[in-house]
Design a protein around this motif. Structure first.
Motif, PDB file in Angstrom:
ATOM      1  N   GLY A   1       0.806  -1.120  -0.014  1.00 45.37           N
ATOM      2  CA  GLY A   1      -0.034  -0.356   0.208  1.00 45.37           C
ATOM      3  C   GLY A   1       0.807   1.093  -0.112  1.00 45.37           C
ATOM      4  O   GLY A   1       2.187   0.981  -0.390  1.00 45.37           O
TER       5      GLY A   1
ATOM      6  N   GLY B   1       0.794  -3.511   6.690  1.00 41.61           N
ATOM      7  CA  GLY B   1      -0.706  -4.068   5.990  1.00 41.61           C
ATOM      8  C   GLY B   1      -2.454  -3.750   5.905  1.00 41.61           C
ATOM      9  O   GLY B   1      -3.355  -4.577   5.754  1.00 41.61           O
ATOM     10  N   GLY B   2      -2.172  -2.860   6.757  1.00 46.54           N
ATOM     11  CA  GLY B   2      -3.099  -1.769   6.512  1.00 46.54           C
ATOM     12  C   GLY B   2      -4.051  -2.197   7.380  1.00 46.54           C
ATOM     13  O   GLY B   2      -4.098  -2.843   8.500  1.00 46.54           O
ATOM     14  N   LEU B   3      -5.162  -2.860   6.209  1.00 46.06           N
ATOM     15  CA  LEU B   3      -6.489  -3.343   6.810  1.00 46.06           C
ATOM     16  C   LEU B   3      -6.271  -4.916   7.219  1.00 46.06           C
ATOM     17  O   LEU B   3      -7.064  -5.064   7.600  1.00 46.06           O
ATOM     18  CB  LEU B   3      -7.920  -3.413   6.462  1.00 46.06           C
ATOM     19  CG  LEU B   3      -7.977  -1.459   6.063  1.00 46.06           C
ATOM     20  CD1 LEU B   3      -9.334  -1.293   5.331  1.00 46.06           C
ATOM     21  CD2 LEU B   3      -8.237  -1.171   7.399  1.00 46.06           C
TER      22      LEU B   3
ATOM     23  N   ILE C   1      -9.735   0.283  -3.670  1.00 44.58           N
ATOM     24  CA  ILE C   1     -10.839   0.945  -3.072  1.00 44.58           C
ATOM     25  C   ILE C   1     -11.283   2.102  -3.645  1.00 44.58           C
ATOM     26  O   ILE C   1     -12.668   2.105  -3.695  1.00 44.58           O
ATOM     27  CB  ILE C   1     -11.011   0.768  -1.609  1.00 44.58           C
ATOM     28  CG1 ILE C   1     -11.020  -0.601  -1.032  1.00 44.58           C
ATOM     29  CG2 ILE C   1     -12.326   0.788  -0.845  1.00 44.58           C
ATOM     30  CD1 ILE C   1     -11.150  -0.361   0.676  1.00 44.58           C
TER      31      ILE C   1
ATOM     32  N   GLY D   1      -0.535  -0.421  -4.624  1.00 42.40           N
ATOM     33  CA  GLY D   1      -1.229   0.413  -4.072  1.00 42.40           C
ATOM     34  C   GLY D   1      -2.282   0.141  -2.250  1.00 42.40           C
ATOM     35  O   GLY D   1      -2.956   1.116  -2.355  1.00 42.40           O
TER      36      GLY D   1
ATOM     37  N   ILE E   1      -0.858 -12.633   9.676  1.00 45.42           N
ATOM     38  CA  ILE E   1      -0.317 -12.231  11.211  1.00 45.42           C
ATOM     39  C   ILE E   1      -0.834 -12.217  13.197  1.00 45.42           C
ATOM     40  O   ILE E   1       0.265 -12.190  13.396  1.00 45.42           O
ATOM     41  CB  ILE E   1       0.239 -10.916   9.989  1.00 45.42           C
ATOM     42  CG1 ILE E   1       0.161 -10.879   9.456  1.00 45.42           C
ATOM     43  CG2 ILE E   1       0.538  -9.533  11.616  1.00 45.42           C
ATOM     44  CD1 ILE E   1       0.131  -9.264   8.429  1.00 45.42           C
TER      45      ILE E   1
ATOM     46  N   LYS F   1     -10.937   8.061  -6.765  1.00 42.01           N
ATOM     47  CA  LYS F   1     -11.564   9.073  -6.573  1.00 42.01           C
ATOM     48  C   LYS F   1     -10.592  10.283  -5.383  1.00 42.01           C
ATOM     49  O   LYS F   1      -9.483  10.113  -5.679  1.00 42.01           O
ATOM     50  CB  LYS F   1     -11.704   8.450  -4.649  1.00 42.01           C
ATOM     51  CG  LYS F   1     -13.249   8.582  -4.159  1.00 42.01           C
ATOM     52  CD  LYS F   1     -13.505   8.223  -2.582  1.00 42.01           C
ATOM     53  CE  LYS F   1     -14.117   6.878  -2.692  1.00 42.01           C
ATOM     54  NZ  LYS F   1     -15.550   7.433  -3.135  1.00 42.01           N
TER      55      LYS F   1
ATOM     56  N   LEU G   1      -2.775  -8.569  -2.900  1.00 37.76           N
ATOM     57  CA  LEU G   1      -3.012  -8.644  -4.842  1.00 37.76           C
ATOM     58  C   LEU G   1      -2.308  -8.518  -5.764  1.00 37.76           C
ATOM     59  O   LEU G   1      -0.655  -8.461  -5.239  1.00 37.76           O
ATOM     60  CB  LEU G   1      -3.514  -6.522  -4.188  1.00 37.76           C
ATOM     61  CG  LEU G   1      -4.592  -6.619  -2.902  1.00 37.76           C
ATOM     62  CD1 LEU G   1      -4.443  -5.138  -2.722  1.00 37.76           C
ATOM     63  CD2 LEU G   1      -6.085  -7.788  -3.145  1.00 37.76           C
TER      64      LEU G   1
ATOM     65  N   GLU H   1       0.625 -12.665  -3.043  1.00 42.11           N
ATOM     66  CA  GLU H   1       0.687 -13.780  -2.460  1.00 42.11           C
ATOM     67  C   GLU H   1       0.725 -13.613  -1.323  1.00 42.11           C
ATOM     68  O   GLU H   1       1.158 -12.074  -0.479  1.00 42.11           O
ATOM     69  CB  GLU H   1       2.312 -14.610  -2.959  1.00 42.11           C
ATOM     70  CG  GLU H   1       2.278 -15.090  -4.507  1.00 42.11           C
ATOM     71  CD  GLU H   1       3.357 -16.019  -4.379  1.00 42.11           C
ATOM     72  OE1 GLU H   1       4.252 -16.094  -3.253  1.00 42.11           O
ATOM     73  OE2 GLU H   1       4.261 -15.886  -5.221  1.00 42.11           O
ATOM     74  N   ARG H   2       0.073 -14.621  -0.379  1.00 40.80           N
ATOM     75  CA  ARG H   2       0.089 -13.772   1.763  1.00 40.80           C
ATOM     76  C   ARG H   2       0.979 -13.931   1.723  1.00 40.80           C
ATOM     77  O   ARG H   2       1.256 -15.460   2.158  1.00 40.80           O
ATOM     78  CB  ARG H   2      -1.455 -14.187   1.772  1.00 40.80           C
ATOM     79  CG  ARG H   2      -1.792 -13.853   2.927  1.00 40.80           C
ATOM     80  CD  ARG H   2      -3.429 -14.222   3.556  1.00 40.80           C
ATOM     81  NE  ARG H   2      -3.351 -16.023   3.595  1.00 40.80           N
ATOM     82  CZ  ARG H   2      -4.312 -16.335   2.884  1.00 40.80           C
ATOM     83  NH1 ARG H   2      -5.039 -16.551   2.337  1.00 40.80           N
ATOM     84  NH2 ARG H   2      -3.981 -18.085   3.362  1.00 40.80           N
TER      85      ARG H   2
ATOM     86  N   SER I   1      -4.880  -8.309   4.963  1.00 46.12           N
ATOM     87  CA  SER I   1      -4.595  -8.706   3.986  1.00 46.12           C
ATOM     88  C   SER I   1      -6.601  -8.792   3.013  1.00 46.12           C
ATOM     89  O   SER I   1      -7.603  -9.563   3.407  1.00 46.12           O
ATOM     90  CB  SER I   1      -4.193  -9.997   3.107  1.00 46.12           C
ATOM     91  OG  SER I   1      -4.881 -11.191   3.600  1.00 46.12           O
TER      92      SER I   1
ATOM     93  N   LYS J   1      -5.235   7.128  11.211  1.00 43.21           N
ATOM     94  CA  LYS J   1      -4.966   6.050   9.549  1.00 43.21           C
ATOM     95  C   LYS J   1      -5.217   6.824   9.218  1.00 43.21           C
ATOM     96  O   LYS J   1      -6.074   7.036   8.297  1.00 43.21           O
ATOM     97  CB  LYS J   1      -6.299   4.969  10.105  1.00 43.21           C
ATOM     98  CG  LYS J   1      -6.099   4.103  11.708  1.00 43.21           C
ATOM     99  CD  LYS J   1      -6.843   2.679  10.808  1.00 43.21           C
ATOM    100  CE  LYS J   1      -6.475   2.294  12.263  1.00 43.21           C
ATOM    101  NZ  LYS J   1      -6.817   0.421  12.379  1.00 43.21           N
TER     102      LYS J   1
ATOM    103  N   VAL K   1       4.386  -0.330  10.299  1.00 43.03           N
ATOM    104  CA  VAL K   1       3.741   0.887  10.264  1.00 43.03           C
ATOM    105  C   VAL K   1       2.259   0.807   9.359  1.00 43.03           C
ATOM    106  O   VAL K   1       1.859   0.104   8.561  1.00 43.03           O
ATOM    107  CB  VAL K   1       5.245   1.397   9.269  1.00 43.03           C
ATOM    108  CG1 VAL K   1       6.195   1.746   9.959  1.00 43.03           C
ATOM    109  CG2 VAL K   1       5.732   0.596   7.885  1.00 43.03           C
TER     110      VAL K   1
END
Ligand code: FAD
Length: 354
Positions: free
Chosen positions: A12, A116-118, A45, A39, A257, A49, A35, A84-85, A120, A298, A287
């Motif tokens: 991301g 990892g943001g929200l 998502i 990005g 994770i 925008k 993904l 790949e996760r 995978s 966030k 991070v």
């Protein structure tokens, strides 16, 4: 085994900018993302925008921000393991880490950064009993390389933009494209709906509305799907298929994770924010949106800041005792691993600082 200085889990905006900050410190990076494209949330998502709170960009489309970040990190030639996760984290005797993906790709480095943001993005799977048996044997939940479908019989399920856009795209490449949607109306952009309808009329897409794929058949590989019509009087249709691609969207999950022994609070990883965003496992940092600490915001810009701070700490960990003097890029320039150099205009800066 892929070897690097820093393994970054999550491509991301935060993970991408980590490449840049690490590169300034001459540290090599490799990104892993579930993904098929970089990005994170921006690409997946809301690519179209506009974002209004990126410093110095009064307005920028999320997709364009990702393009700019990719351009900015290009000189540092990061490696990518996409689609790949990250599944397992193992600490070796020498203190380095091995991160292995769900496809078995192994990565080794002295530092791991979880960006990892929200979490995978996991595909929403349709409730078909034997669907797992056909994964990678004809069933896929995202399209990584459209060429795979050249001259093949493809069945796509879903009613949103992805299902429509890929059906339209593949109608030029595949031997046959069937689009199955459980309603009569599609949720995608009007333009795409009209295009798909025109292709169906021209016989280039077989359209099944008010219908669902209910069964999969095949031996070693998928051979056919059974489409059940909502109107029971119409019964079932047997459709030959080399590939079945349900595109029902993705939902984020912290996933594996969460089982790595990290301190988790409200689905986020606790970090030390008074120093370097390190987790309770020394050498593993978190991070961006995935971490939590008192006062956490966030936002994309928080992830950028955290990446810069954490890379300084990672440098010390990788080069113990070595002094590093932080330089502004205006003073030090940017020297890429690919040999590219963005020169600092030293004489200007020196005359101002004198
Ligand atoms: C509709 C919307 C509008 C927004 N608008 C704004 C705004 O105007 N301004 C702003 O600052 N922020 C905005 N945000 C929030 C912003 O998008 C996030 O703060 C930002 O994306 C966080 O970046 P990140 O890199 O930390 O995580 P993400 O963008 O979530 O990226 C994380 C990546 O990690 C990957 N990943 C996670 N776990 C694994 C694993 N185990 N293995 C492999 N890959 C993994 C995921 O697939 C994902 O690609 C918005 C968010 C949304 C949804």
């Amino acid at each position: 085994m892929i070897k690097t200085d820093i393994i970054i889990i999550g491509a991301g905006p935060t993970g991408l900018f980590t490449v840049f900050e690490a590169g300034l410190l001459k540290l090599k990076t490799h990104l892993i993302d579930a993904l098929p494209q970089p990005g994170g949330q921006c690409s997946e998502i809301y690519p179209k925008k506009p974002i209004y709170d990126i410093p110095a960009y009064p307005e920028i489309l999320a997709g364009d921000l990702v393009d700019r970040l990719m351009e900015q990190i290009k000189p540092f030639s990061p490696g990518f393991t996409l689609g790949e996760r990250a599944q397992n984290l193992e600490t070796l005797e020498d203190g380095t880490f091995v991160v292995t993906t769900n496809k078995g790709t192994a990565h080794n480095a002295p530092v791991v950064v979880i960006a990892g943001g929200l979490g995978s993005f996991e595909p929403r799977k349709p409730p078909i009993g034997n669907i797992d048996d056909f994964e990678d044997k004809g069933v896929a939940y995202m399209i990584k390389d459209p060429e795979v479908y050249r001259d093949k019989k493809v069945v796509i399920a879903g009613g949103g933009d992805s299902a429509l856009d890929w059906s339209i795209y593949l109608s030029d490449i595949a031997a046959e494209v069937s689009l199955v949607h459980r309603r009569n109306e599609f949720r995608g952009a009007l333009d795409s709906v009209e295009k798909a309808a025109a292709l169906a009329k021209a016989g280039k897409i077989k359209l099944f509305t008010e219908a669902e794929v209910k069964k999969l058949y095949g031996d070693e590989h998928l051979e056919a799907v059974v489409v059940e019509h909502n109107d029971k009087a119409r019964g079932e249709s047997y459709v030959e298929a080399d590939h079945f691609i349900p595109l029902f969207g993705l939902s984020p999950k912290l996933g594996p994770i969460g089982d790595w022994g990290l301190e988790i609070e409200k689905n986020a990883i606790k970090v030390n924010n008074s120093y370097d965003y390190q987790t309770n496992i020394p050498g593993v940092y978190a991070v961006g949106d995935v971490n939590t600490y008192p006062g956490k915001l966030k936002l994309i810009l928080s992830g950028f800041h955290e990446a810069a701070v954490m890379c300084q700490s990672a440098y010390q960990r990788i080069n113990p005792g070595k002094r590093f003097v932080m330089k502004y890029t205006t003073v030090g320039g940017v020297t890429g691993f690919d040999g590219s150099v963005k020169e600092a205009k030293k004489e200007v800066v020196q005359s101002i600082l004198a």
